[in-house]
Design an enzyme around this catalytic site. Structure first.
Site, mmCIF file in Angstrom:
data_model
loop_
_atom_site.group_PDB
_atom_site.id
_atom_site.type_symbol
_atom_site.label_atom_id
_atom_site.label_comp_id
_atom_site.label_asym_id
_atom_site.label_seq_id
_atom_site.Cartn_x
_atom_site.Cartn_y
_atom_site.Cartn_z
ATOM 1 N N SER A 238 0.849 -1.187 0.000
ATOM 2 C CA SER A 238 0.000 0.000 0.000
ATOM 3 C C SER A 238 0.887 1.240 0.000
ATOM 4 O O SER A 238 2.111 1.139 -0.002
ATOM 5 C CB SER A 238 -0.888 0.005 1.244
ATOM 6 O OG SER A 238 -0.089 0.277 2.380
ATOM 7 N N LYS A 239 0.241 2.376 0.028
ATOM 8 C CA LYS A 239 0.976 3.646 -0.011
ATOM 9 C C LYS A 239 2.010 3.730 1.111
ATOM 10 O O LYS A 239 3.030 4.380 0.973
ATOM 11 C CB LYS A 239 0.005 4.812 0.153
ATOM 12 C CG LYS A 239 -0.687 5.168 -1.132
ATOM 13 C CD LYS A 239 -1.468 6.451 -0.959
ATOM 14 C CE LYS A 239 -2.573 6.496 -1.989
ATOM 15 N NZ LYS A 239 -3.697 7.287 -1.592
ATOM 16 N N ARG A 240 1.694 3.092 2.207
ATOM 17 C CA ARG A 240 2.605 3.083 3.343
ATOM 18 C C ARG A 240 4.006 2.623 2.953
ATOM 19 O O ARG A 240 4.989 2.985 3.558
ATOM 20 C CB ARG A 240 2.072 2.102 4.394
ATOM 21 C CG ARG A 240 1.320 2.717 5.511
ATOM 22 C CD ARG A 240 0.921 1.715 6.566
ATOM 23 N NE ARG A 240 0.601 0.374 6.103
ATOM 24 C CZ ARG A 240 1.406 -0.666 6.261
ATOM 25 N NH1 ARG A 240 2.568 -0.534 6.844
ATOM 26 N NH2 ARG A 240 1.032 -1.863 5.844
ATOM 27 N N GLY A 242 5.759 3.371 0.607
ATOM 28 C CA GLY A 242 6.546 4.339 -0.160
ATOM 29 C C GLY A 242 6.046 4.453 -1.575
ATOM 30 O O GLY A 242 4.861 4.558 -1.812
#
Ligand code: GLU
Length: 469
Positions: A238-240, A242
């Site tokens: 996910s966006k987490r 990076g």
């Protein structure tokens, strides 16, 4: 049979790694079989779809070089066709109007939960469809109540679903707009797709779609549901984690072929081979070799692959990509040596194009500031004499080439009884602003005599100025 595959993103964000991997596998499969690859934008969710996101997806596809043979098609331009199919399903008795209110559906689910049953629509409007005053009906597909659906999946193997587990899904909302499962089937059918390759988060939709295909008297395509991608930490990517947008990999200095090579290994393998040219991918790829289980993202491997491509691609090819990065640094690469020559000097020593651009600015711009530590050590009153000496020797060079430049640095060091580094490092700091660069002689050759001499002169002046302070 001509193989026809598609990539069908919903434009609700940028093109991310998972989507790009799906697109790549579909593209490879079509290319491998001399078939066609189609791009379809699934923009029926008007609230979440944006034009920027469509642009971002198209930009990502172009950057990756995943060219499509047909499309992009937009579902929002096909509403009449969906309506036509919904009417057909109604007419042949495979769909019906449902007048249940939200409250009624809520109560139904509540009851089912209380009885420890799975919440599902119980089909109460299937037979008694008396219009309710003031209620715009939705339309549901009449899913078979008995038997099972066998999904033929090249990746997962055959997966069987019991019809008793599926309820009558909504195919048109009260405002008449069609829902995802209906539009996908109509499009996959109209676009004559032979293979539906997509993320396995869609596997649960597949039996429902197969039933609609059958109700329409159509052949069911072959499915390939790709395993999901996990981050370095084992959680769903996910966006987490990076950089998940494809274009952010460009921004961070990756070559598109490096990202493609990296993506192809996410869930697919060919022995223990890690590096694949695009042609090799096309020849070797097969859906039957795709893993069933999740693939894990590994940033270190991506960097390693990128470095490999930077080292082994032609300087001209890299220069085309590097040029964009130079622009990002406000550097116009036409104001100095040919960019491909700079690449040839730098390609052994950069992991990313961002790094290469940052380390190549001095070929195009005068050094504005010396690295403090480098200057403190190398630009001193003592070294200013060496710089003066070298200025004279270099200015007198009849031919500005690496070899005589090297010979003069050596001669100067012998004459002055110092190591070559003591001569080379001050010049390096003068022309690059720092202590790291490709071999100094080739760097100076490429930089040209005018720029080199001007940079040495500036460093001498700078040292003098420091001394006065
Ligand atoms: N539009 C769907 C998505 O972006 C994909 C649908 C499909 O591939 O069937 O998740």
């Amino acid at each position: 049979m001509t193989i026809r595959t598609r990539f069908a993103p919903s434009p609700t964000g940028y093109l991310h790694v998972g989507g790009a991997r799906t697109a790549l596998f579909s593209w490879l499969y079509a290319r491998k079989h001399g078939g066609q690859f189609i791009l379809r934008i699934e923009d029926t969710d008007l609230e979440r779809s944006t034009a920027e996101s469509v642009d971002a997806i198209l930009e990502g596809m172009t950057w990756l070089g995943l060219e499509y043979d047909e499309g992009p098609f937009y579902q929002t331009r096909r509403f009449d066709r969906y309506k036509e199919v919904i009417t057909k399903l109604l007419e042949q008795g495979d769909a019906y109007h449902c007048y249940c209110s939200k409250q009624e559906l809520e109560d139904m689910r509540e009851q089912q939960r209380a009885n420890k049953n799975k919440p599902r629509y119980d089909g109460r409007c299937r037979h008694a469809t008396t219009p309710k005053e003031g209620v715009e009906p939705i339309i549901r597909f009449k899913n078979p109540t008995e038997g099972s659906v066998l999904v033929r999946d090249v990746v997962k193997g055959n997966v069987e679903f019991q019809n008793s587990e599926l309820d009558d899904l909504v195919i048109a909302r009260a405002d008449g707009s069609p829902t995802y499962n209906l539009t996908v089937v109509v499009d996959d059918l109209d676009m004559a797709l032979t293979h539906v390759i997509r993320g396995d988060d869609h596997l649960n939709n597949t039996p429902r779609q197969v039933n609609i295909f059958k109700a329409l008297g159509a052949d069911v395509p072959v499915f390939g549901h790709l395993p999901m991608i996990l981050g370095d930490d084992g959680a769903r990517l996910s966006k987490r984690h990076g950089a998940v947008s494809v274009m952010s990999y460009r921004d961070e200095g990756y070559l598109p072929e490096a990202l493609l090579n990296y993506l192809v290994r996410l869930g697919w393998s060919h022995g223990d081979q890690e590096l694949f040219t695009i042609d090799e991918m096309i020849t070797l790829f097969d859906l039957t070799d795709v893993n069933k289980s999740a693939a894990a993202f590994n940033t270190d491997k991506l960097i390693w692959i990128n470095q490999h491509y930077i080292k082994t691609s032609t300087p001209e090819h890299i220069a085309r990509h590097l040029s964009w990065h130079m622009g990002q640094l406000d550097i116009d690469p036409t104001t100095g040596p040919e960019l491909s020559k700079v690449v040839a000097l730098q390609q052994e020593r950069a992991k990313t194009l961002v790094e290469m651009a940052a380390n190549s600015h001095y070929f195009y711009k005068d050094v504005e500031e010396y690295d403090a530590k480098a200057a403190k050590k190398n630009l001193t009153v003592v070294t200013s004499h060496i710089l003066e000496d070298m200025y004279g020797r270099l200015a007198a060079l009849p031919e500005w080439l690496a070899e005589p430049i090297h010979a003069h640095i050596k001669e100067c060091s012998l004459d002055r009884g110092v190591g070559m580094g003591k001569v080379a490092q001050p010049i390096r700091v003068a022309v690059t602003g720092n202590t790291i660069s490709p071999p100094l002689d080739s760097t100076l050759e490429l930089l040209g005599s005018e720029r080199t001499l001007a940079a040495i002169r500036s460093a001498i002046v700078w040292i003098k100025d420091q001394d006065l302070d």
